[in-house]
Motif scaffolding. Structure first.
Motif, PDB file in Angstrom:
ATOM      1  N   GLN A  30       1.001  -1.355  -0.002  1.00  0.00           N
ATOM      2  CA  GLN A  30      -0.035  -0.006  -0.061  1.00  0.00           C
ATOM      3  C   GLN A  30       0.797   1.432  -0.030  1.00  0.00           C
ATOM      4  O   GLN A  30       0.518   2.321  -0.708  1.00  0.00           O
ATOM      5  N   ALA A  31       1.900   1.337   0.745  1.00  0.00           N
ATOM      6  CA  ALA A  31       2.940   2.402   0.892  1.00  0.00           C
ATOM      7  C   ALA A  31       3.524   2.603  -0.539  1.00  0.00           C
ATOM      8  O   ALA A  31       3.519   3.629  -1.170  1.00  0.00           O
ATOM      9  N   VAL A  32       3.788   1.672  -1.373  1.00  0.00           N
ATOM     10  CA  VAL A  32       4.369   1.815  -2.811  1.00  0.00           C
ATOM     11  C   VAL A  32       3.325   2.285  -3.710  1.00  0.00           C
ATOM     12  O   VAL A  32       3.294   3.378  -4.566  1.00  0.00           O
ATOM     13  N   ALA A  33       1.954   1.988  -3.423  1.00  0.00           N
ATOM     14  CA  ALA A  33       0.764   2.434  -4.293  1.00  0.00           C
ATOM     15  C   ALA A  33       0.447   3.668  -4.136  1.00  0.00           C
ATOM     16  O   ALA A  33       0.354   4.592  -4.871  1.00  0.00           O
ATOM     17  N   LYS A  34       0.662   4.067  -2.869  1.00  0.00           N
ATOM     18  CA  LYS A  34       0.510   5.515  -2.220  1.00  0.00           C
ATOM     19  C   LYS A  34       1.404   6.535  -3.085  1.00  0.00           C
ATOM     20  O   LYS A  34       1.368   7.530  -3.586  1.00  0.00           O
ATOM     21  N   TRP A  35       2.675   6.012  -3.280  1.00  0.00           N
ATOM     22  CA  TRP A  35       3.914   6.825  -3.604  1.00  0.00           C
ATOM     23  C   TRP A  35       3.672   7.011  -4.998  1.00  0.00           C
ATOM     24  O   TRP A  35       3.635   7.977  -5.791  1.00  0.00           O
ATOM     25  N   GLU A  36       3.290   5.864  -5.926  1.00  0.00           N
ATOM     26  CA  GLU A  36       2.825   6.051  -7.295  1.00  0.00           C
ATOM     27  C   GLU A  36       1.659   7.051  -7.601  1.00  0.00           C
ATOM     28  O   GLU A  36       1.602   7.583  -8.743  1.00  0.00           O
ATOM     29  N   SER A  37       0.451   6.945  -6.831  1.00  0.00           N
ATOM     30  CA  SER A  37      -0.399   7.956  -6.998  1.00  0.00           C
ATOM     31  C   SER A  37      -0.384   9.266  -6.568  1.00  0.00           C
ATOM     32  O   SER A  37      -1.216  10.024  -6.704  1.00  0.00           O
ATOM     33  N   GLY A  38       0.703   9.520  -5.926  1.00  0.00           N
ATOM     34  CA  GLY A  38       0.951  10.754  -5.372  1.00  0.00           C
ATOM     35  C   GLY A  38       0.558  10.927  -4.208  1.00  0.00           C
ATOM     36  O   GLY A  38       0.532  12.359  -3.891  1.00  0.00           O
ATOM     37  N   ARG A  39      -0.156  10.294  -3.469  1.00  0.00           N
ATOM     38  CA  ARG A  39      -0.611  10.428  -2.007  1.00  0.00           C
ATOM     39  C   ARG A  39       0.195  10.521  -1.065  1.00  0.00           C
ATOM     40  O   ARG A  39       0.124  11.060   0.243  1.00  0.00           O
ATOM     41  N   SER A  40       1.402  10.315  -1.102  1.00  0.00           N
ATOM     42  CA  SER A  40       2.457  10.452  -0.200  1.00  0.00           C
ATOM     43  C   SER A  40       4.024  10.359  -0.816  1.00  0.00           C
ATOM     44  O   SER A  40       3.987   9.904  -2.350  1.00  0.00           O
ATOM     45  N   VAL A  41       4.986  10.597  -0.350  1.00  0.00           N
ATOM     46  CA  VAL A  41       6.569  10.623  -1.016  1.00  0.00           C
ATOM     47  C   VAL A  41       7.383   9.645  -0.052  1.00  0.00           C
ATOM     48  O   VAL A  41       7.068   9.825   1.214  1.00  0.00           O
TER      49      VAL A  41
END
Length: 315
Positions: A30-41
């Motif tokens: 989920q962390a990788v998915a958030k990075w790719e979606s721009g929701r986290s860095v």
């Protein structure tokens, strides 16, 4: 292109899934998915790991337009600062260790010289037995070490020089006082304390003046060591001063008592009276209050003085 879009692009180019990337970085999918979606860095450490995984420079992975605070420069700056801090700490610890070792060696040398002079060379000893009985040298060494740790080098040097000077002064003054005293009373340790305190106080005042009259700010262990040292020194000065005053009063009473007893014994012998060294209330000066150090000194040495005076006149 954002950082997340770049990560996604590089991942797909290399045929990797989000699960594989997450497993390699020890994070959740989920962390990788958030990075790719721009929701986290990603954090700086994870950016470095991604750079190594994809085989691209960090600058290529991180879009400068998306960075208000450059991750690479910030990471490098922090690492350099940490390394510099560790280096300064190691250097300071080494320096303090060397200074403490020199302090211990200096006091060990003083101990060795005194042992040689007073036990092997036969120099008259008026203070060394007292110093050994009360562990004076180790205590002074510990105070000097505390001064070194607190960066009070002038005070530490004066403590050491004061110790060396005090041994010489106390021995000379003690021998002189013993020779003049009818009971051979030894005040060597009083001279020792007076000399050490005077020289140490001068060093402390000089160092305080050099620092502008105010000690520098202290934190953590420095504040604790400084506070403990001040309390210990205050108690030491007060306690030793009290004992020194009582010792001097006892000595004055002892000398006067011996002299008075000697005169009384000589008078009895010349008058043909039998020896009677028992003290009576009338034989004590009115200014000596019962129970004081002067009274004890007078009482203890009056009898010995009487016996000496009686024997000298009888002969």
């Amino acid at each position: 292109m954002t950082i997340g879009e770049k990560i996604k692009e590089l991942r797909k180019e290399r045929g990797l899934t989000q699960e594989v990337v997450a497993s390699a970085l020890a994070v959740s999918r989920q962390a990788v998915a958030k990075w790719e979606s721009g929701r986290s860095v990603p954090s700086t450490d994870n950016l470095l790991k991604l750079s190594g995984m994809f085989g691209v420079p960090l600058e290529e992975l991180v879009d400068a337009k998306q960075r208000e605070m450059p991750a690479l420069e910030e990471y490098a700056r922090r690492k350099l600062e940490e390394e510099r801090t560790r280096g300064e700490m190691r250097k300071r610890v080494f320096q303090k260790g060397k200074e403490l070792a020199v302090t211990a060696a200096a006091y060990a040398a003083v101990y060795a010289v005194c042992q040689f002079l007073f036990y092997m060379a036969g120099v008259k000893n008026c203070v060394w037995h007292w110093m050994q009985a009360w562990h004076v040298l180790p205590v002074t060494c510990a105070l000097t070490a505390a001064a070194v740790l607190l960066d009070r080098k002038i005070t530490g040097v004066c403590l050491f020089l004061g110790t060396v000077a005090a041994i010489a002064v106390a021995n000379v003054a003690g021998v002189s006082a013993m020779q003049r005293s009818p009971v051979g009373y030894n005040n060597g340790w009083v001279f020792y304390l007076a000399t050490v305190y005077t020289i140490a106080a001068v060093g402390w005042l000089v160092e305080r003046k050099a620092a502008g009259g105010r000690p520098g700010p202290r934190r953590g262990w420095r504040r604790a060591v400084s506070a403990a040292s001040r309390v210990f020194v205050c108690l030491l000065v007060l306690g030793s001063t009290f004992l020194a005053v009582r010792h001097i009063q006892y000595g004055m009473g002892a000398e006067e008592g011996y002299t008075a007893g000697f005169a009384a014994g000589a008078a009895d012998a010349q008058a043909g009276k039998s020896m009677n060294s028992n003290r009576s209330a009338g034989r004590f000066p009115a200014q000596y209050e019962f129970g004081t150090a002067a009274f004890k000194g007078y009482a203890v040495h009056w009898s010995s003085g009487y016996k000496s005076g009686y024997g000298a006149s009888a002969d």
